[in-house]
Design a protein around this motif. Structure first.
Motif, PDB file in Angstrom:
ATOM      1  N   ALA A  66      41.741  57.063  47.662  1.00  0.00           N
ATOM      2  CA  ALA A  66      41.662  55.651  48.044  1.00  0.00           C
ATOM      3  C   ALA A  66      40.292  55.085  47.686  1.00  0.00           C
ATOM      4  CB  ALA A  66      41.931  55.497  49.536  1.00  0.00           C
ATOM      5  N   SER A  67      39.231  55.861  47.956  1.00  0.00           N
ATOM      6  CA  SER A  67      37.880  55.406  47.630  1.00  0.00           C
ATOM      7  C   SER A  67      37.705  55.232  46.124  1.00  0.00           C
ATOM      8  CB  SER A  67      36.857  56.416  48.162  1.00  0.00           C
ATOM      9  OG  SER A  67      35.553  56.058  47.781  1.00  0.00           O
ATOM     10  N   MET A  68      38.214  56.180  45.341  1.00  0.00           N
ATOM     11  CA  MET A  68      38.117  56.086  43.891  1.00  0.00           C
ATOM     12  C   MET A  68      38.823  54.842  43.367  1.00  0.00           C
ATOM     13  SD  MET A  68      38.744  60.061  42.789  1.00  0.00           S
ATOM     14  CE  MET A  68      38.769  59.711  41.028  1.00  0.00           C
ATOM     15  N   MET A  69      40.033  54.567  43.859  1.00  0.00           N
ATOM     16  CA  MET A  69      40.791  53.429  43.360  1.00  0.00           C
ATOM     17  C   MET A  69      40.110  52.107  43.718  1.00  0.00           C
ATOM     18  SD  MET A  69      42.874  55.151  41.757  1.00  0.00           S
ATOM     19  CE  MET A  69      43.356  53.646  40.914  1.00  0.00           C
ATOM     20  N   ARG A  70      39.525  52.029  44.895  1.00  0.00           N
ATOM     21  CA  ARG A  70      38.811  50.810  45.276  1.00  0.00           C
ATOM     22  C   ARG A  70      37.638  50.557  44.334  1.00  0.00           C
ATOM     23  NH1 ARG A  70      38.632  52.482  51.645  1.00  0.00           N
ATOM     24  NH2 ARG A  70      40.645  51.616  52.291  1.00  0.00           N
ATOM     25  N   HIS A  71      36.875  51.607  44.059  1.00  0.00           N
ATOM     26  CA  HIS A  71      35.719  51.453  43.171  1.00  0.00           C
ATOM     27  C   HIS A  71      36.151  51.087  41.757  1.00  0.00           C
ATOM     28  CE1 HIS A  71      32.834  52.548  46.138  1.00  0.00           C
ATOM     29  NE2 HIS A  71      33.200  53.807  46.239  1.00  0.00           N
ATOM     30  N   ILE A  72      37.248  51.674  41.289  1.00  0.00           N
ATOM     31  CA  ILE A  72      37.710  51.411  39.927  1.00  0.00           C
ATOM     32  C   ILE A  72      38.075  49.939  39.755  1.00  0.00           C
ATOM     33  CG2 ILE A  72      39.664  51.806  38.356  1.00  0.00           C
ATOM     34  CD1 ILE A  72      39.502  54.787  39.263  1.00  0.00           C
ATOM     35  N   VAL A  73      38.856  49.393  40.676  1.00  0.00           N
ATOM     36  CA  VAL A  73      39.274  47.998  40.506  1.00  0.00           C
ATOM     37  C   VAL A  73      38.114  47.031  40.741  1.00  0.00           C
ATOM     38  CG1 VAL A  73      41.673  48.496  41.061  1.00  0.00           C
ATOM     39  CG2 VAL A  73      40.126  47.782  42.885  1.00  0.00           C
ATOM     40  N   ASP A  74      37.164  47.402  41.611  1.00  0.00           N
ATOM     41  CA  ASP A  74      36.034  46.515  41.888  1.00  0.00           C
ATOM     42  C   ASP A  74      35.083  46.415  40.704  1.00  0.00           C
ATOM     43  OD1 ASP A  74      36.884  45.769  44.370  1.00  0.00           O
ATOM     44  OD2 ASP A  74      35.602  47.149  45.480  1.00  0.00           O
ATOM     45  N   ARG A  75      34.893  47.504  39.976  1.00  0.00           N
ATOM     46  CA  ARG A  75      33.933  47.464  38.869  1.00  0.00           C
ATOM     47  C   ARG A  75      34.582  47.071  37.543  1.00  0.00           C
ATOM     48  NH1 ARG A  75      33.653  53.736  39.280  1.00  0.00           N
ATOM     49  NH2 ARG A  75      35.098  54.426  37.656  1.00  0.00           N
ATOM     50  N   HIS A  76      35.906  46.910  37.533  1.00  0.00           N
ATOM     51  CA  HIS A  76      36.586  46.618  36.273  1.00  0.00           C
ATOM     52  C   HIS A  76      36.257  45.220  35.764  1.00  0.00           C
ATOM     53  CE1 HIS A  76      39.468  46.838  33.103  1.00  0.00           C
ATOM     54  NE2 HIS A  76      40.115  45.772  33.535  1.00  0.00           N
ATOM     55  N   ARG A  77      36.179  45.095  34.457  1.00  0.00           N
ATOM     56  CA  ARG A  77      35.967  43.808  33.812  1.00  0.00           C
ATOM     57  C   ARG A  77      36.568  43.869  32.406  1.00  0.00           C
ATOM     58  NH1 ARG A  77      31.222  46.648  32.984  1.00  0.00           N
ATOM     59  NH2 ARG A  77      30.362  46.511  30.870  1.00  0.00           N
ATOM     60  N   GLY A  78      36.699  42.734  31.769  1.00  0.00           N
ATOM     61  CA  GLY A  78      37.185  42.714  30.397  1.00  0.00           C
ATOM     62  C   GLY A  78      38.653  42.342  30.303  1.00  0.00           C
ATOM     63  N   ILE A  79      39.208  42.464  29.094  1.00  0.00           N
ATOM     64  CA  ILE A  79      40.550  41.965  28.809  1.00  0.00           C
ATOM     65  C   ILE A  79      41.654  42.936  29.223  1.00  0.00           C
ATOM     66  CG2 ILE A  79      39.698  40.575  26.884  1.00  0.00           C
ATOM     67  CD1 ILE A  79      40.884  42.689  24.987  1.00  0.00           C
ATOM     68  N   LEU A  80      41.333  44.202  29.456  1.00  0.00           N
ATOM     69  CA  LEU A  80      42.363  45.172  29.828  1.00  0.00           C
ATOM     70  C   LEU A  80      42.841  44.889  31.250  1.00  0.00           C
ATOM     71  CD1 LEU A  80      43.775  47.735  28.697  1.00  0.00           C
ATOM     72  CD2 LEU A  80      42.077  49.087  29.948  1.00  0.00           C
TER      73      LEU A  80
END
Length: 292
Positions: A66-80
């Motif tokens: 759960a912690s990993m997924m939260r960090h992944i979506v929070d730091r995501h940027r760009g067109i993907l």
């Protein structure tokens, strides 16, 4: 009068398509190499667990995931799209978990096979075996009889459903260890809310929300309204005409406030309901909402 353009705004020469494709190939090779390196670390991790005598059972660690997924979506940027990023990481995490300790995912398809199959494949990929069951009771029984399998059951009451959570009350019974999706959003491609059950997790559990199986007499619309602000509630008839089996998801106050369950039980009693029993049947992470 013609003026010269400042040198810092002059267009720079664009790379060629061949150069860009070469960069993509370089990045793809680097990602593959990192996956191989991750696999080597998992190999070592399994060996360490074998030496320490902690090998076996499910390697699922809901708090870490759960912690990993939260960090992944929070730091995501760009067109993907974030859906793609989340899906890739879910497959990586779940497949490497499967490599550590093979497991199957059992799912209740009674309320719609397509939606829950999408949830299973999005969160656990295609390498992990999928087993369909017509009803949540069959899922609970299959998980209980397994060594380290997981079960997915709807986090809502569907027509014809039974109070499957009462089978989690025994100390040795499976428990709720997660609520999926880990990250909620309105346009989630696998947004069906489901509970994930497994044999009790000895380490790596997350206890931000406790789930309680509560049996009451005198259940009424007034009692339902009283507990609605305090907990998420699933309610189904239980034995007597006015009895109900409740699954309460109660957030725990991290600041040391009064225990959530006591507040809920107090509200039930104040609304005229009589509490017959209460058993802790698991826990999971708080809902984490991400904007579209």
């Amino acid at each position: 009068m013609k003026t010269s353009q400042p040198t810092d705004t002059l267009p720079t020469e664009l790379p060629s398509l061949a150069q860009l494709r070469g960069e993509i190939d370089r990045i793809d090779a680097a990602m593959h190499a990192l996956l191989i390196e991750r696999g080597e670390i998992i190999d070592t991790l399994v060996a360490v667990k074998r030496v320490q005598g902690t090998e076996g059972g499910s390697a699922f660690r809901p708090a870490r995931e759960a912690s990993m997924m939260r960090h992944i979506v929070d730091r995501h940027r760009g067109i993907l799209p974030v859906d793609t990023v989340e899906g890739i990481w879910r497959v990586i995490i779940s497949t490497f978990t499967y490599v550590q300790a093979p497991y199957a995912v059992h799912a209740d398809v009674a309320s719609g096979e397509a939606a829950i199959r999408d949830a299973a494949r999005f969160h656990f990929g295609f390498t992990v075996p999928f087993e369909a069951h017509m009803g949540s009771a069959g899922v609970v029984a299959a998980v209980a009889a397994s060594k380290g399998d997981l079960g997915l059951v709807p986090a809502f009451t569907a027509p014809g459903a039974t109070a499957w959570w009462t089978a989690l009350e025994a100390e040795s019974a499976p428990k709720i260890i997660a609520r999926l999706p880990f990250v909620e959003r309105a346009d989630h491609p696998a947004g069906l809310p489901v509970f994930c059950i497994a044999h009790p997790v000895s380490d790596g559990a997350v206890t931000e929300v406790e789930t309680w199986s509560v049996r009451v007499a005198g259940w009424s619309a007034n009692a339902a309204r009283a507990v609605a602000p305090l907990a998420d509630v699933l309610a189904l008839p239980d034995r007597g005409l006015d009895g109900a089996a409740l699954l309460l998801s109660v957030s725990i106050d991290a600041n040391g406030g009064p225990h959530g369950l006591e507040a809920v039980l107090g509200a039930l009693r104040a609304a005229g309901a009589s509490v017959r029993s209460a058993a802790l049947v698991g826990s999971h992470a708080n809902r984490y909402t991400h904007g579209a």
